[in-house]
Design a protein around this motif. Structure first.
Motif, PDB file in Angstrom:
ATOM      1  N   MET A   9       0.822  -1.354  -0.073  1.00  8.27           N
ATOM      2  CA  MET A   9      -0.027  -0.085   0.003  1.00  8.27           C
ATOM      3  C   MET A   9       0.912   1.265  -0.115  1.00  8.27           C
ATOM      4  SD  MET A   9      -3.056  -1.034  -0.259  1.00  8.27           S
ATOM      5  CE  MET A   9      -2.426  -2.513  -1.249  1.00  8.27           C
ATOM      6  N   GLU A  10       1.992   1.277   0.685  1.00  5.54           N
ATOM      7  CA  GLU A  10       2.886   2.384   0.593  1.00  5.54           C
ATOM      8  C   GLU A  10       3.486   2.788  -0.823  1.00  5.54           C
ATOM      9  OE1 GLU A  10       5.260   3.944   4.251  1.00  5.54           O
ATOM     10  OE2 GLU A  10       5.107   1.735   4.838  1.00  5.54           O
ATOM     11  N   GLN A  11       3.722   1.343  -1.352  1.00  7.67           N
ATOM     12  CA  GLN A  11       4.327   1.513  -2.867  1.00  7.67           C
ATOM     13  C   GLN A  11       3.386   2.048  -3.843  1.00  7.67           C
ATOM     14  OE1 GLN A  11       5.745  -2.497  -3.535  1.00  7.67           O
ATOM     15  NE2 GLN A  11       7.594  -2.389  -2.227  1.00  7.67           N
ATOM     16  N   LYS A  12       2.275   1.777  -3.475  1.00  7.64           N
ATOM     17  CA  LYS A  12       1.045   2.387  -4.401  1.00  7.64           C
ATOM     18  C   LYS A  12       1.029   3.786  -4.257  1.00  7.64           C
ATOM     19  CE  LYS A  12      -2.733   0.222  -4.965  1.00  7.64           C
ATOM     20  NZ  LYS A  12      -4.166  -0.559  -4.873  1.00  7.64           N
ATOM     21  N   ARG A  13       1.018   4.316  -2.975  1.00 11.75           N
ATOM     22  CA  ARG A  13       1.213   5.787  -2.336  1.00 11.75           C
ATOM     23  C   ARG A  13       2.450   6.467  -3.145  1.00 11.75           C
ATOM     24  NH1 ARG A  13       3.911   8.216   1.516  1.00 11.75           N
ATOM     25  NH2 ARG A  13       4.594   6.261   2.510  1.00 11.75           N
ATOM     26  N   PHE A  14       3.513   5.944  -3.129  1.00 16.35           N
ATOM     27  CA  PHE A  14       4.656   6.286  -3.993  1.00 16.35           C
ATOM     28  C   PHE A  14       4.345   6.613  -5.389  1.00 16.35           C
ATOM     29  CE2 PHE A  14       7.564   3.646  -0.923  1.00 16.35           C
ATOM     30  CZ  PHE A  14       7.325   4.499   0.118  1.00 16.35           C
ATOM     31  N   VAL A  15       3.689   5.804  -5.986  1.00 18.01           N
ATOM     32  CA  VAL A  15       3.410   5.626  -7.300  1.00 18.01           C
ATOM     33  C   VAL A  15       2.481   6.836  -7.592  1.00 18.01           C
ATOM     34  CG1 VAL A  15       2.561   4.633  -9.385  1.00 18.01           C
ATOM     35  CG2 VAL A  15       4.034   3.296  -7.841  1.00 18.01           C
ATOM     36  N   LYS A  16       1.532   7.039  -6.728  1.00 19.66           N
ATOM     37  CA  LYS A  16       0.397   8.221  -6.986  1.00 19.66           C
ATOM     38  C   LYS A  16       0.995   9.419  -6.864  1.00 19.66           C
ATOM     39  CE  LYS A  16      -4.478   8.574  -5.196  1.00 19.66           C
ATOM     40  NZ  LYS A  16      -5.401   8.239  -4.222  1.00 19.66           N
ATOM     41  N   VAL A  17       2.238   9.525  -6.211  1.00 20.86           N
ATOM     42  CA  VAL A  17       2.616  10.909  -6.196  1.00 20.86           C
ATOM     43  C   VAL A  17       3.121  11.591  -7.888  1.00 20.86           C
ATOM     44  CG1 VAL A  17       4.753  12.282  -5.816  1.00 20.86           C
ATOM     45  CG2 VAL A  17       3.815  10.808  -4.202  1.00 20.86           C
ATOM     46  N   GLY A  18       3.427  10.396  -8.399  1.00 20.31           N
ATOM     47  CA  GLY A  18       3.876  10.707 -10.024  1.00 20.31           C
ATOM     48  C   GLY A  18       2.683  11.022 -10.933  1.00 20.31           C
ATOM     49  N   LEU A  19       1.492  10.417 -10.112  1.00 18.21           N
ATOM     50  CA  LEU A  19       0.069  10.545 -11.249  1.00 18.21           C
ATOM     51  C   LEU A  19      -0.430  11.719 -10.785  1.00 18.21           C
ATOM     52  CD1 LEU A  19      -0.816   6.556 -10.879  1.00 18.21           C
ATOM     53  CD2 LEU A  19       0.403   7.866 -12.824  1.00 18.21           C
ATOM     54  N   SER A  20       0.269  13.035 -10.830  1.00 20.30           N
ATOM     55  CA  SER A  20      -0.326  14.412 -10.618  1.00 20.30           C
ATOM     56  C   SER A  20      -1.027  14.919 -11.680  1.00 20.30           C
ATOM     57  CB  SER A  20       0.821  15.379  -9.831  1.00 20.30           C
ATOM     58  OG  SER A  20       1.510  15.532 -11.013  1.00 20.30           O
ATOM     59  N   THR A  21      -1.895  15.554 -11.348  1.00 23.46           N
ATOM     60  CA  THR A  21      -2.674  16.683 -12.421  1.00 23.46           C
ATOM     61  C   THR A  21      -1.693  17.449 -13.355  1.00 23.46           C
ATOM     62  OG1 THR A  21      -4.653  16.457 -10.918  1.00 23.46           O
ATOM     63  CG2 THR A  21      -4.327  18.247 -12.938  1.00 23.46           C
TER      64      THR A  21
END
Length: 1515
Positions: A1115-1127
């Motif tokens: 779940m933390e790794q998904k949070r890391f990836v989500k940072v790169g998926l910004s608007t």
């Protein structure tokens, strides 16, 4: 007239053949390589530079790429396969369609059905010869050394002179006659106008080839699963298909479209591992044999083993060496013994050994090289392991290995086992087919005569004989007139006899009656025996056995003349009577159904004893055989002797008169006549349980004759009487207007001087020695079948008289058909013929295909046996009249052949003393004129596909030839019972028990599994279990083929919760929104995705990421990836995606039509292939970063493909297997990890040129909550996971979306008009959208949502149960007071796809209807709101708060803690991609909408799935 012995007539114009194979590396075996037409290009000396320049420029302007085919000698597969035989349903080869008037005209003009097709100047031709292919236009015809050749202007501008028999595709009238005349027929262009004309012709050739190449691409999607459609379901059954059949299958109505026909022809030729071209007569038939599925499976297995150098091959080789050593010992020990066979007591073959042996049998070669040989490399690798000392691995060597391994009898030739013959391979007494035929015959003849003769108005069934003799009332009784049946000793099918009748009132005139056995008295054309006879065509006489056209039981029960004498019954015959005058002219004829009573049977030798000046028709070069039957006149009365002598005189007058009146002649060629007294011989094994030990060798009687000798004495009487009968049958057909199969021979081309010289050299019977004719370059004239009564030049019969073979109905089907036709005319004069012209045209077609094949087979078969005897003579000279050290020969042609493998220059010579053609090895600078007399010595026997004798100095001979054989399947029960019976006979007790255990244990396991489910009480707390037959396998086949259908079916029977067995795993399924919520919203302590998927994902993604770590870390790794998926990143991505898609469409071959800037031309593409490439390009350019995009070269693509090969259902069920695909997966993962680590290393060192913020940048700045920075190897593995996981789902969804838009052009147009509405510029162009605009397009949004609803990429989602899980009673329960409990260790499965197409929840659930998403109060909008639930409860699983969405019936991106974090990027990527495509092209779906392919991890569309498109606007 029957010929018990087989003759080998040598054709002086037979083409040259190479004597070996070109070895290819294992890597050259490719099953589906690209194919484009190539051309043979070599420059001839003296061609002017201007010619080369002009024609070369035209050739290369639009010249297709060279063919990737490697044309090694064609392998035609043998049929030594377990338990197989030709089925009764083997189709008769027919033309592509019914014969219309135009086709019948072609038949009559001898264009379509002649021995060789006419190839007029101006025809487009494809030529295949010696591993080369070239295309061109025929400019002229020529004859050289008796070989018909074509002068061809090729697509590269060069001139070639192929033999007409090497042409494999033909289009008449490609160039008109004026254009051909302008090109000239010379090898060199002799004027500037010819140069210009040839340049234009080359341009037209290449334009056509370009269209063919495009058509191949357009048809690719239709042809992708062609083998699956055409291959028989029975694993060992061969199929049969023509190019026309395939055209009608994939492009109905395009049979006359030569672009389509050639594209399909090239596809079938290319895929030689699936389709085998009819090498003997391909240009006529365009026919392919479809390889059996079992054979293709063996080929795949062996290629994989060889490629991996699997140690099992060495194990086989080690055993094989011991078997072969013992075989050589037995051969030496048993020299001089009669032939025998038995199973080895020393060795056994296991299943793996049998697969390799059958593969080697499959690899036995055909005689022509039309296609790439897929067996060449793996066969060479295996044989080299078995015999490391082998320097040349060819057909001969393969056969030697198979013989010494006990897989083939040493006296078994491959010619008699050719696939086209369709004969059973077991002994006749063991054949189930023969037993059934015999039973039918015995049942008929055992009926009381009153019952047999009973009248009936009911139509005949396929098993019914005629209830009575239809011609009984019109039969002429010949009373006691002697009928002389003269044939070889031991002949069985005695189908004709001769009578001579003096005419007292007409001195000098006589009647010659030829009485022919009448099988049509009992056998109707509708009978099963008749159908089988038509398929076989004629009786097949081989030296080691024969295959009767009609059942032997039928022949022995009255059809063969003479076998009823002891019963006192007359023979029913069809009699052809010729009235000859005193000069020998035929002045009248009669055709009658008759009865004969006084049959006198004798051999040719018996009759010769009473004829004047008898001469043996054979001489024996290696000594007189000891076992020849003694001739005798004991059975002949004085009146018989008088009749025979008078008959001889009348026949002599007829022959003399025929020769005098004709301006023709007949070749007198040396013929080999071989007999094997001990026939039938022990056969090759059917099963390879153990090596078969063959001992001894058969005695071979070797004789030589000539055509002139064959036509003397009693043989001449019989032969000329038959000719008279055939003339009578032809004249009767003309007079009565009966369509018939006529036999015709056209005159060979020759000058008047050559004709005069040949006529001057004629003997009394019309024969001319071959040496004289060959010196004048006169070729053997072609015989052919036609429905028009053309002339028979050799016999001096003019056009219009007719010549119909009708004297051998017991052993030739066309003779049998002639009898039915004639009989009907006798019974119903003036009425419509029994068989129409169209039907007879079909018989002509079949006969033309069959006769050339049988001549080739007979020639190779006789050569095999003749050269076996020559080989014995080389090893152990007999002291006969011919010495192999010094033989007289004559050079047959001036053309020289160079054998590159052996470094030899060779010429073909004829050896009259032994009746053989042979290669004469000579110095390259020594010239020999045709007909030159030479002295040669035997050096070697080259037993290739067509055996040849090599001359030089005597050396030890080589081994035996290879030919081919066909098999198709018998019922599996018969094959299995036969297998067990053989094992029971030959295996000792212990192995027998082991075999029985192997057979019975699986059966017992199935029985116990069924009893457990039906009888053993079930635990009421467990969900109901789906019934299944097979233990461990369970419901895997049904689930794997269509999981959604399986789930709906089970829900009807068991409810929303049930358990099924999947390859040893217990899978409990929970359907519906509540079932999805239970599984996808379950607690980590109870349900684990990591335990379910880590075996699949960890080898691909890598260690320490995704499912290889505890859930909280993931779940933390998904949070890391989500940072790169910004608007902010998404806003920049729109332009990048649009640029990548536009660039792809402007350069990729799939959009060649788009790139021509033509708005009227339609092209086609595969949406799954195209979207796969587009998504990986766009994802790498955006998420992955510019450095990754720039690194997408062929090496990266190979790594990606190898890694993707580890993402299959097989990998999911079995994470680690010792297979090459698994090893490639692991190597690719390591290389791709190093690729990403290298990027990070360059960034650290400051040597990177990257100036963008990408996902690697975002991940490099992340740390776990514990404060530990995200390691670089984890970053690399996360990047791999992003690349792999997102690519499959997005590309598949995009592919489905394009297919739906192509199926619904109105919605596609609405999507385009939406683009016009929102993004139009004043000048009419469309500007690029922004991220916000992409999100706000209602039609685009509806299209993507509806595609995801109907075509979700993943249909099933699994978790492993870590602790006993109670099923909520509101979902399912065994009763009101109890609940289901799913035990620990089970797997649970949710299927959101079921909810998304549930007709209980969705209106028109199976219909793709984007409009449903416009209805704000509809079920779609409610499901969407429930999924996103922006105002509802949010849950933070560790990567940010998200709506739970687990109870929504619409879950395109999963739900709960494992919901996809990339869904916003997916909408952006798909929306931009579809917008870019729709702006540029219109789309249509040319075929029905494709079904789901559930055999992959992601649900993809099945083939055919091609989309047709055209450009919307000019640039």
């Amino acid at each position: 007239m029957h010929r018990r012995s087989t003759q080998c007539t040598r054709n002086l114009s037979s083409r040259l053949r190479t004597g070996g194979h070109v070895s290819h590396p294992v890597d050259s075996v490719r099953f589906r390589s690209s194919h484009a037409s190539g051309s043979g290009s070599y420059s001839r000396r003296g061609v002017e530079g201007l010619t080369r320049q002009l024609i070369g420029n035209a050739a290369h302007a639009r010249r297709p790429k060279p063919s990737s085919e490697s044309h090694a000698p064609l392998t035609l597969v043998n049929a030594i396969l377990d338990g197989t035989q030709i089925p009764a349903t083997t189709p008769i080869v027919e033309p592509d369609g019914p014969l219309d008037n135009e086709t019948l005209d072609k038949i009559e003009d001898s264009v379509f059905y002649g021995r060789e097709l006419e190839i007029p100047p101006g025809s487009f031709v494809e030529v295949r010869r010696n591993r080369r292919i070239w295309n061109g236009v025929a400019l002229a015809r020529m004859a050289e050394d008796g070989v018909h050749r074509i002068v061809v202007l090729t697509s590269s501008g060069t001139i070639q002179e192929p033999a007409s028999q090497d042409i494999t595709f033909l289009i008449n009238g490609f160039l008109d006659q004026k254009a051909v005349d302008r090109c000239g027929g010379h090898i060199q262009a002799i004027s500037s106008s010819e140069i210009q004309a040839r340049s234009e012709a080359v341009r037209q050739i290449n334009e056509f080839l370009k269209r063919v190449e495009q058509k191949e691409k357009d048809l690719g999607v239709h042809l992708g699963d062609l083998y699956e459609k055409l291959a028989p379901k029975a694993p060992d059954a061969w199929g049969l298909v023509t190019v026309g059949n395939v055209v009608n299958l994939v492009q109905p109505g395009r049979l006359r479209d030569y672009t389509t026909r050639m594209a399909i022809h090239r596809h079938l030729m290319l895929n030689s591992h699936e389709f085998l071209a009819d090498g003997s007569q391909y240009l006529k038939s365009h026919m392919f044999y479809v390889r059996p599925r079992a054979q293709l499976q063996r080929l795949t297995i062996i290629c994989d083993l060889v490629h991996r150098r699997d140690r099992s091959l060495q194990q086989f080789a080690d055993k094989a060496k011991l078997v072969m050593q013992r075989s050589r010992q037995v051969t030496a020990e048993s020299a001089g013994e009669p032939p025998s066979s038995s199973l080895s007591e020393q060795f056994e073959y296991n299943a793996h050994d049998r697969t390799i042996l059958k593969f080697l049998v499959d690899a036995s070669h055909n005689t022509r090289s039309l296609q790439k040989d897929p067996y060449l490399a793996p066969t060479a690798a295996i044989v080299k392991l078995v015999d490391p000392s082998a320097t040349v691995i060819d057909d001969s060597k393969i056969y030697e290995v198979l013989v010494q391994l006990g897989a083939f009898a040493p006296w078994q030739d491959f010619a008699s086992l050719r696939v086209e013959l369709g004969v059973y391979k077991e002994a006749e007494e063991d054949s189930q087919m023969v037993k059934k035929q015999t039973a039918m015959v015995e049942q008929y003849f055992s009926q009381p005569k009153s019952q047999v003769d009973k009248e009936s108005d009911e139509p005949l069934d396929r098993g019914d004989f005629y209830p009575k003799d239809l011609a009984e009332s019109i039969r002429h009784d010949f009373g006691n007139l002697p009928v002389y049946v003269i044939d070889d000793f031991g002949a069985e099918e005695l189908d004709d006899g001769i009578s001579i009748e003096r005419i007292p009132s007409e001195p000098g005139n006589v009647w010659i009656h030829v009485h022919v056995a009448d099988p049509t008295a009992i056998l109707p054309p509708t009978h099963l025996f008749s159908s089988k006879a038509r398929r076989q065509g004629e009786t097949l006489y081989f030296n080691h056995r024969s295959y009767s056209m009609l059942p032997r039981a039928l022949i022995r029960n009255g059809l063969s003349l003479g076998n009823k004498n002891h019963e006192g019954q007359p023979h029913r015959v069809l009699t052809f009577s010729s009235k000859l005058d005193a000069t020998g002219d035929m002045v009248d004829y009669k055709v009658r159904a008759g009865l004969i009573r006084n049959v006198r049977i004798m051999t040719y030798g018996d009759a010769n004893l009473v004829l004047p000046n008898p001469e043996d028709f054979l001489h024996y070069p290696f000594g007189q055989p000891n076992d020849l039957p003694e001739s005798s006149t004991d059975s002949l009365s004085p009146s018989d002797i008088e009749d025979l002598r008078f008959l001889n005189t009348a026949i002599d007058r007829a022959i003399t008169r025929r020769v005098e009146k004709s301006q023709s002649f007949t070749f007198s060629l040396p013929n080999v006549v071989v007999t094997v007294p001990s026939s039938p011989l022990p056969l090759s094994p059917v099963h390879f349980l153990k090596p078969t030990v063959f001992r001894g060798s058969p005695v071979i009687n070797y004789g030589v004759s000539t055509g002139a000798r064959m036509d003397q004495g009693s043989r001449g009487i019989v032969a000329e009487a038959a000719r008279l009968a055939c003339r009578v049958a032809g004249q009767f057909a003309i007079d009565k207007g009966l369509p018939m199969v006529h036999r015709a021979v056209l005159p060979p081309p020759m000058s008047e001087e050559d004709m005069a010289a040949a006529l001057a050299a004629r003997g009394p019977t019309g024969y001319v020695d071959f040496v004289s004719l060959n010196r004048h370059g006169i070729a053997v004239p072609y015989g052919m079948n036609t429905i028009k009564p053309l002339g028979h030049w050799t016999l001096g019969i003019p056009d219009g008289e007719g010549y119909v073979r009708a004297t051998s109905p017991l052993r030739r089907y066309n003779d049998l058909a002639a009898h039915w036709q004639i009989k009907n005319a006798l019974l119903h004069p003036g009425e419509r013929p029994l068989f129409s012209s169209e039907h007879m045209g079909q018989l002509v077609f079949e006969a033309e295909l069959r006769e050339r094949l049988l001549k080739r087979i007979t020639r190779a078969h006789t050569q095999f046996w003749a050269l076996r005897r020559v080989m014995q003579e080389i090893e152990h000279p007999s002291g006969g009249e011919v010495s192999l050290d010094s033989m007289e020969g004559y050079v047959l042609n001036a053309r020289v052949q160079f054998d590159a493998m052996k470094g030899e220059t060779r010429r073909m010579v004829m050896l009259p003393q032994v009746g053989l053609q042979a290669w004469m090895v000579s110095k390259p600078d020594v010239e020999y004129a045709v007909g030159t007399r030479v002295r040669v010595a035997a050096q070697n026997i080259d037993f290739m596909a067509v055996p040849r004798l090599i001359h030089g100095r005597p050396v030890a001979p080589s081994v035996v030839p290879t030919m081919a054989f066909n098999v198709t399947a018998i019922p599996s029960s018969d094959a299995w019972s036969g297998y067990l019976a053989e094992a029971h006979k030959h295996l000792p007790t212990t192995p027998r028990l082991i075999l029985l255990a192997l057979v019975n244990i699986p059966v017992l396991a199935i029985i116990l599994n069924v009893l457990r489910q039906l009888i053993v009480p079930r635990d009421k707390t467990l969900p109901p279990e789906v019934f299944h037959w097979l233990p461990w396998i369970g419901s895997a086949p049904e689930y794997g083929n269509d999981p959604l259908k399986f789930f709906f079916k089970c829900r009807e029977k068991y409810g929303d919760v049930f358990t099924f067995v999947l390859l040893g795993r217990k899978m409990t399924v929970a359907l519906g929104a509540k079932g999805n919520n239970m599984i996808l919203g379950g607690k980590v302590a109870n349900l684990s995705a990591e335990d379910a998927y880590t075996g699949l994902t960890t080898p691909v993604f890598g260690k320490d990421v995704v499912y290889d770590v505890p859930n909280e870390v993931f779940m933390e790794q998904k949070r890391f990836v989500k940072v790169g998926l910004s608007t902010d990143n998404f806003k920049a991505y729109v332009g990048m995606i649009e640029d990548e898609v536009a660039d792809f469409m402007s350069r990729d071959a799939s959009f060649r039509t788009y790139q021509t800037n033509d708005i009227n031309e339609w092209g086609s593409f595969d949406p799954v292939k195209v979207l796969s490439e587009m998504t990986i390009l766009t994802a790498s350019r955006t998420l992955q970063g510019k450095e990754v995009r720039d690194g997408l070269d062929s090496t990266f693509a190979q790594f990606y493909n190898d890694l993707d090969g580890g993402f299959t259902p097989l990998n999911f069920m079995f994470p680690n297997l010792p297979l090459e695909s698994y090893r490639k997966r692991d190597r690719a993962h390591q290389k791709m990890s190093e690729f990403y680590l290298n990027i990070m290393k360059k960034r650290k060192e400051g040597t990177s040129t990257n100036d963008e913020t990408d996902m690697i940048t975002a991940l490099s700045n992340q740390s776990y909550r514990s404060g530990r920075p995200l390691p670089e190897h984890e970053i690399a593995h996360i990047m791999i996971a992003l690349l792999m996981a997102g690519q499959h789902t997005s590309s598949t969804t995009g592919g489905w979306a394009l297919l739906r838009l192509a199926q619904n052009p109105d919605i596609a147009e609405a999507l385009y008009q939406e683009q016009v509405k929102y993004f139009s510029n004043p000048d009419g162009t469309l500007r690029s959208p922004t991220y916000e605009e992409i999100k706000s397009l209602p039609v685009m949004d509806a299209v993507i949502r509806e595609t995801l609803r109907l075509h979700p990429p993943i249909h099933s989602i699994m978790r492993k149960v870590r602790a006993d899980l109670v099923v909520p009673p509101t979902l399912a329960a065994p009763s009101k007071d109890s609940a289901y409990v799913i035990p620990k260790g089970y797997f649970v499965m949710a299927c959101p796809a079921v909810s998304q197409i549930d007709p209980k929840l969705w209106r028109d659930a199976s219909k793709w209807d984007p409009a449903r998403w416009y209805d704000k109060d509809g079920e779609a909008e409610k499901a969407f709101k429930e999924y996103y639930d922006e105002n509802g409860e949010k849950v933070d699983y560790g990567f940010g708060a998200v709506s739970k969405g687990t109870e929504s019936p619409y879950q395109p991106f999963g739900a709960g803690r494992h919901r996809c974090i990339g869904e916003q990027f997916a909408y952006l990527q798909l929306g931009t991609l579809l917008s870019t495509v729709v702006r540029r092209i219109e789309m249509r779906l040319p075929s029905p909408f494709p079904e789901n392919n559930f055999h992959t991890m992601i649900t993809t569309p099945k083939n055919p799935r091609t989309i047709s498109y055209r450009r919307r606007k000019f640039d």
